[in-house]
Design an enzyme around this catalytic site. Structure first.
Site, PDB file in Angstrom:
ATOM      1  N   GLN A  50      -2.025  13.764   9.356  1.00 26.03           N
ATOM      2  CA  GLN A  50      -2.493  12.902   8.269  1.00 26.03           C
ATOM      3  C   GLN A  50      -3.865  12.249   8.506  1.00 26.03           C
ATOM      4  OE1 GLN A  50      -1.982   8.939   7.621  1.00 26.03           O
ATOM      5  NE2 GLN A  50      -0.494   9.106   5.968  1.00 26.03           N
ATOM      6  N   SER A  95      -1.566   6.992   2.465  1.00 28.06           N
ATOM      7  CA  SER A  95      -2.177   6.857   3.785  1.00 28.06           C
ATOM      8  C   SER A  95      -1.302   6.008   4.712  1.00 28.06           C
ATOM      9  CB  SER A  95      -3.596   6.285   3.639  1.00 28.06           C
ATOM     10  OG  SER A  95      -4.284   6.323   4.868  1.00 28.06           O
ATOM     11  N   LEU A  96      -1.745   4.801   5.074  1.00 25.75           N
ATOM     12  CA  LEU A  96      -0.949   3.897   5.894  1.00 25.75           C
ATOM     13  C   LEU A  96       0.456   3.699   5.310  1.00 25.75           C
ATOM     14  CD1 LEU A  96      -0.460   1.360   7.816  1.00 25.75           C
ATOM     15  CD2 LEU A  96      -1.581   0.045   6.014  1.00 25.75           C
ATOM     16  N   HIS A 155      -9.520  10.005   7.254  1.00 21.12           N
ATOM     17  CA  HIS A 155      -9.060  11.276   6.677  1.00 21.12           C
ATOM     18  C   HIS A 155     -10.168  12.334   6.668  1.00 21.12           C
ATOM     19  CE1 HIS A 155      -5.285   9.395   5.754  1.00 21.12           C
ATOM     20  NE2 HIS A 155      -5.932   8.398   5.194  1.00 21.12           N
ATOM     21  N   ARG A 209      -2.131   3.144  15.541  1.00 17.52           N
ATOM     22  CA  ARG A 209      -2.972   3.877  14.582  1.00 17.52           C
ATOM     23  C   ARG A 209      -4.232   3.062  14.272  1.00 17.52           C
ATOM     24  NH1 ARG A 209      -3.449   4.207   8.688  1.00 17.52           N
ATOM     25  NH2 ARG A 209      -3.481   6.365   7.937  1.00 17.52           N
ATOM     26  N   GLN A 242      -4.264   0.690   2.935  1.00 20.48           N
ATOM     27  CA  GLN A 242      -5.291  -0.296   3.242  1.00 20.48           C
ATOM     28  C   GLN A 242      -6.077  -0.709   2.002  1.00 20.48           C
ATOM     29  OE1 GLN A 242      -6.801   0.835   6.987  1.00 20.48           O
ATOM     30  NE2 GLN A 242      -8.363  -0.715   7.076  1.00 20.48           N
TER      31      GLN A 242
END
Length: 294
Positions: free
Chosen positions: A244, A88-89, A195, A113, A9
């Protein structure tokens, strides 16, 4: 060895993916399929929307995923990773690119998500802050001493760590980190504590979706955010992906392990060049490039 890396992101920009759509029938087909799966025209927003439109959570994550994954598909035989990783993503993009998830399943999970994270953000005011110029251990120590939820969330590169948590705890942490010598401790314009333990409701929601999705054996190892080491077992990949959302993104450690395992070239697949910059700060000798179409 060639490592392919996928951004997360923040890499979005207006007009992203339009060149792929106009030039490649396969890209056009996949973008149209995405519009159907999502139930709205994401291509209209990606190609002609405003920066504000692109920032919407339900748009941002699928948009970055689509740009990365469709680019990797259009590369065809030119896409030959020895290993992959995503920030991440970006881990979802990496898992489609190395054959663990289908395009359709990857997109559905990314969309779920995004929605689950949005809901979790609305439950409690929370935020993130970037901390520059301090050792990781110092940041970890200070976070552990503060009342309320505040944790290291993104280990981006040496001297650059993002923390995540409750608004008040983040503000207190920023003050203490500056006192400890941080060059910057800056609250970021994000809507939630990604996170961190505050994403637990989202993790539970996404876990159910991930458990019901088929994960295949990968074509090459993935270095996941949670473990930072090469993973090839589909069940282990699934487990790490579920963890995650509430665990930190250990990007520094992942890149270090990829280098240790033989990575010499890092190719960023998707919008922007953020990850190439981070790789250079983690390992100066690494060669980096953007995935390009001939």
């Amino acid at each position: 060895m060639n490592a392919y890396i996928f951004p997360g992101q923040g890499a979005q920009f207006v007009g992203m993916g339009l060149d792929l759509y106009e030039k490649y029938p396969l890209a056009q087909e996949l973008f149209e399929k995405a519009n159907t799966i999502l139930g709205f025209s994401i291509t209209d927003i990606m190609f002609q929307g405003t920066a504000e439109d692109l920032k919407e959570t339900k748009v941002t994550q699928p948009a970055i995923f689509l740009h990365s994954v469709i680019l990797s598909k259009v590369l065809g035989d030119g896409f030959k990773p020895d290993m992959v990783a995503g920030h991440s993503l970006g881990e979802f993009s990496a898992l489609v690119a190395n054959g663990v998830l289908t395009f359709e399943d990857g997109l559905k999970l990314v969309s779920q998500r995004a929605m689950a994270m949005q809901k979790a953000c609305e439950l409690q005011p929370s935020t993130m802050a970037a901390v520059l110029g301090l050792d990781d251990a110092v940041v970890e120590q200070i976070c552990s001493e503060i009342e309320g939820v505040v944790v290291p969330a993104n280990y981006n590169c040496p001297g650059q760590l993002v923390i995540s948590g409750e608004v008040e705890a983040i503000n207190t942490a920023c003050e203490k980190l500056k006192e400890a010598g941080a060059r910057r401790a800056l609250v970021l314009p994000v809507g939630g504590a990604f996170h961190s333990p505050l994403m637990e409701p989202a993790r539970e929601e996404l876990a159910a979706a991930i458990e019901n999705t088929k994960f295949s054996a990968p074509t090459c190892p993935i270095y996941q955010n949670v473990t930072t080491t090469a993973v090839t077992d589909a069940e282990e990949i699934k487990k790490n992906l579920i963890s995650q959302l509430t665990a930190p993104v250990k990007w520094t450690q992942s890149v270090q392990n990829m280098v240790k395992d033989g990575a010499t070239l890092f190719t960023e697949v998707g919008p922007g060049k953020v990850l190439q910059g981070l790789v250079k700060k983690i390992h100066g000798e690494a060669e980096t490039m953007s995935a390009e179409l001939s």
